[in-house]
Write an enzyme that holds these catalytic residues in place. Structure first.
Site, short mmCIF file in Angstrom:
data_model
loop_
_atom_site.label_atom_id
_atom_site.label_comp_id
_atom_site.label_asym_id
_atom_site.label_seq_id
_atom_site.Cartn_x
_atom_site.Cartn_y
_atom_site.Cartn_z
N GLY A 2 58.12 -1.79 15.35
CA GLY A 2 59.15 -1.91 16.37
C GLY A 2 58.73 -2.90 17.43
CG HIS A 3 59.90 -4.63 21.83
ND1 HIS A 3 59.41 -4.36 23.08
CD2 HIS A 3 60.13 -5.96 21.80
CE1 HIS A 3 59.37 -5.47 23.78
NE2 HIS A 3 59.81 -6.45 23.03
N GLY A 4 56.64 -4.25 19.81
CA GLY A 4 55.24 -3.94 20.02
C GLY A 4 54.89 -3.57 21.45
CB VAL A 9 48.08 -9.77 20.62
CG1 VAL A 9 47.59 -8.56 19.83
CG2 VAL A 9 47.22 -11.00 20.29
N GLY A 10 50.81 -8.19 19.43
CA GLY A 10 51.63 -6.99 19.53
C GLY A 10 50.80 -5.72 19.44
CG ASP A 11 52.85 -2.30 17.95
OD1 ASP A 11 53.33 -3.43 17.67
OD2 ASP A 11 53.14 -1.27 17.33
CB THR A 35 55.61 -4.30 11.39
OG1 THR A 35 55.59 -5.27 12.39
CG2 THR A 35 54.24 -3.72 11.20
N1 ASP Z 1 55.39 -4.12 16.10
C1 ASP Z 1 55.41 -5.50 15.69
C2 ASP Z 1 55.06 -6.35 16.86
O1 ASP Z 1 55.56 -6.14 17.93
C3 ASP Z 1 56.72 -5.96 15.15
C4 ASP Z 1 57.32 -5.08 14.08
O2 ASP Z 1 57.05 -3.89 14.01
O3 ASP Z 1 58.13 -5.58 13.30
O4 ASP Z 1 54.32 -7.30 16.69
#
Ligand code: ASP
Length: 308
Positions: free
Chosen positions: A229-231, A206-208, A177
């Site tokens: 990161g891992h949303g 949908v992520g963060d 991201t």
């Molecule tokens: N945070 C983003 C999501 O989970 C992914 C990323 O940060 O690369 O959608």
């Protein structure tokens, strides 16, 4: 002596991306791209442009660069489509705009900005968001715009391994991201985050990144923060707002608040990712739990620094 009329700017290009499909020669290209984008942002802030203008411009440039997982370079979902999330927030009055699960828009962050200023809402999703883009005169781009060979290959690889969403969390290699935070010479703060999400994600996930408080936050009284990161980890911890609260409630600066936020993320849920933060005094800080995070910054008008 530190001038209060100085500007600060930070961008990130994701945490963990270089453990993914990237060839080592992309590192130099990425460093160069981040440096150029920071210099463009510097120009805006130097001539008195607002933090909001700077984060929108820098995030748009990052979305245009296929090296990053946002806009043009978005990773593909299970159906082979770019389905993107983005948000922007203005620390002056906490106004915010966001879009989620959208296709066919080259610069989701610009649409998020229009949601903020023209829709009367904070968040629009899917088809409705794309229809609103048309009302704003933002053109649709064909799906082919996003179908760059590296992303098609990356999706094939992920599908070959039959990765599920939780497998992705465990390998921690998929994050890229983009995000941007700024403080302008008037002391105003702003943040923007934009993403294609996670490779091979379920359609509709949908992520963060578009969630205010989770993937970004900006408040002139505290700080501006953007996460990657891992949303799901950032959604569960509302990490950017937590960092802002550390500044507000405990009087921490950007470094202390970021360290406290990252400590919480690690200790409570072994969360994967990172965050960039500029506080109201213009201090720049970052923290991450992955091996790497692509980032660059200009602290109080000083030289440009890029790190991978
Ligand atoms: N945070 C983003 C999501 O989970 C992914 C990323 O940060 O690369 O959608």
């Amino acid at each position: 002596m530190i001038s209060t009329r100085s500007y600060s700017l930070m961008v990130h290009g994701g945490a963990g991306a270089f453990e993914n499909l990237r060839a080592p020669e992309c590192e130099a290209e990425t460093i160069e791209s981040i440096r150029r984008i920071l210099e463009d942002g510097r120009e805006i802030l130097q001539r008195g442009g607002s933090a909001l203008q700077a984060v929108e411009a820098c995030a748009s440039l990052l979305e245009d660069d296929p090296l990053f997982n946002a806009g043009r370079g978005s990773v593909l979902n299970e159906q082979g489509r770019a389905e993107m999330d983005a948000a922007i927030m203005d620390g002056r009055d906490l106004s915010a705009g966001s879009v989620a699960a959208i296709g066919e828009i080259a610069n989701p962050v610009q649409l998020a900005r229009r949601v903020m200023s023209e829709s009367g809402h904070v968040m629009l999703i899917g088809e409705g968001a794309v229809r609103f883009a048309a009302q704003c005169g933002i053109p649709r781009v064909p799906d082919a715009y996003f179908l760059i060979p590296e992303r098609i290959e990356q999706l094939k690889e992920a599908q070959k391994k039959l990765q599920t969403l939780s497998d992705k969390k465990n390998d921690g290699h998929e994050f890229g991201t983009i995000g941007c935070v700024a403080r302008d010479i008037e002391g105003n703060l702003a943040a923007a985050t934009s993403t294609g999400g996670i490779v091979n994600k379920l359609s509709g996930r949908v992520g963060d990144s578009p969630l205010i408080g989770a993937g970004l936050h900006a408040d002139n009284e505290t700080c501006a923060a953007s996460a990657t990161g891992h949303g799901e980890d950032f959604m569960r911890t509302v990490l950017c707002k937590m960092i802002s609260d550390y500044v507000y409630l405990k009087g921490m600066d950007a470094h202390q608040a970021t360290a406290a936020g990252i400590d919480f993320l690690t200790r409570r849920i072994c969360g994967q990712g990172g965050v960039i933060v500029i506080d109201h005094a213009g201090n720049c800080a970052s923290g991450f739990t992955t091996r790497k995070m692509i980032q660059g910054w200009i602290e109080r008008g000083a030289g440009t620094i890029v790190r991978i």
